[in-house]
Design an enzyme around this catalytic site. Sequence first.
Site, PDB file in Angstrom:
ATOM      1  N   HIS A   1      -3.330   6.905   2.307  1.00 14.35           N
ATOM      2  CA  HIS A   1      -3.801   5.617   1.816  1.00 14.35           C
ATOM      3  C   HIS A   1      -5.182   5.334   2.389  1.00 14.35           C
ATOM      4  O   HIS A   1      -5.412   5.454   3.602  1.00 14.35           O
ATOM      5  CB  HIS A   1      -2.816   4.517   2.219  1.00 14.35           C
ATOM      6  CG  HIS A   1      -3.345   3.141   2.016  1.00 14.35           C
ATOM      7  ND1 HIS A   1      -3.967   2.740   0.854  1.00 14.35           N
ATOM      8  CD2 HIS A   1      -3.362   2.046   2.849  1.00 14.35           C
ATOM      9  CE1 HIS A   1      -4.331   1.469   0.977  1.00 14.35           C
ATOM     10  NE2 HIS A   1      -3.980   1.037   2.163  1.00 14.35           N
TER      11      HIS A   1
ATOM     12  N   CYS B   1       0.809  -1.221   0.000  1.00 14.98           N
ATOM     13  CA  CYS B   1       0.000   0.000   0.000  1.00 14.98           C
ATOM     14  C   CYS B   1       0.839   1.267   0.000  1.00 14.98           C
ATOM     15  O   CYS B   1       0.307   2.361  -0.218  1.00 14.98           O
ATOM     16  CB  CYS B   1      -0.945  -0.009   1.201  1.00 14.98           C
ATOM     17  SG  CYS B   1      -1.991  -1.477   1.280  1.00 14.98           S
TER      18      CYS B   1
ATOM     19  N   ASN C   1     -10.409  -0.459  -0.022  1.00 17.23           N
ATOM     20  CA  ASN C   1      -8.950  -0.392   0.028  1.00 17.23           C
ATOM     21  C   ASN C   1      -8.394  -0.916  -1.294  1.00 17.23           C
ATOM     22  O   ASN C   1      -8.484  -2.103  -1.580  1.00 17.23           O
ATOM     23  CB  ASN C   1      -8.449  -1.239   1.195  1.00 17.23           C
ATOM     24  CG  ASN C   1      -6.939  -1.229   1.351  1.00 17.23           C
ATOM     25  OD1 ASN C   1      -6.211  -0.853   0.439  1.00 17.23           O
ATOM     26  ND2 ASN C   1      -6.458  -1.653   2.505  1.00 17.23           N
TER      27      ASN C   1
END
Length: 322
Positions: free
Chosen positions: A249, A113, A279
């Site tokens: 993020h 990520c 996500n």
Amino acid sequence: MRLKIIGTGSYLPEKIATNDDMAQLVETSDEWIRTRTGIGQRHLVSSSEENTTYMAVQAAKRALAASGLRAEEIDVILVATVSGDYVTPSTACMVQRELQAVNAASFDINAACAGFLFGLNTVDAYFRSGIYKTAIIIGVETLSKIVDWSDRSTCVLFGDGAGAVVAKADENGMLACLQGSDGTHADVLTCKARTNNNPYISTSKELDYVYMNGQEVFKFAVRKVPECLELLLQGTDFSPEDVDYYLLHQANYRILTSIAKKLNLPMEKFPSNVDRCGNTSAASIPILMDEMNRQGQLKEGNLLFLSGFGGGLTWGAALLKW
């Protein structure tokens, strides 16, 4: 010279899976997912053609069009992903072929990520050293192919998509950046690859799926992001209040609210699309950036703080002027 973003683009699959759709797959509910994550839906690929390469190419084309540059003017293409279509060639090389960016060196980064931030930092270093002058940086993930759709602790979290930026070497733009990793906590977020399988040893089994210790990732993010901000602001005249937007993020809305509270800043400075996209790992920040850019929210001179965090454990951050 430093990195300046001159174009953005993104791609999200047309297929939307709502929390009610998830409740048809595993024991969960819209309320359960929303209260714990802030997620209401996610985009998922729905055809064999709509894969990691395809999404990366679409996002890159849109960013390239917005930048005003031609494909042959690009010096380097960097793709951040953990879900490429091939072990080799890299997704970046596939993007280069489709764009006909004949002069671009192309390679992938696997930093989970934090991958898009690793990409930005790498390209900024290239620009400062004078090696390259133009770049496409892409974050793209088809996480739906590595998620266990019977595990409600993970399958409700992730989505597919791609975001891209075109950057050029300029006197303005990136002010400071950093990246780091802590492999001692590598087992917090994992997805195993193929195991040994040759004439002398065979441990082959079905491919593994994503595993995540959500509580550990949560605590890591809430601690690490403010630390990164403090480090990047050192030696500048800026304070946390001077930052116009915190593009973090998009892992979990509760992470965003916890970081805002820790920094004593209003949530208006923390834009989010996690409710609509879930996500998307390395793709989340560039997707959010493109949405904000196309909606006219990002103005010339805006001070932005970007930070990604995830498996590795890895983290990256950047302070830049729009």
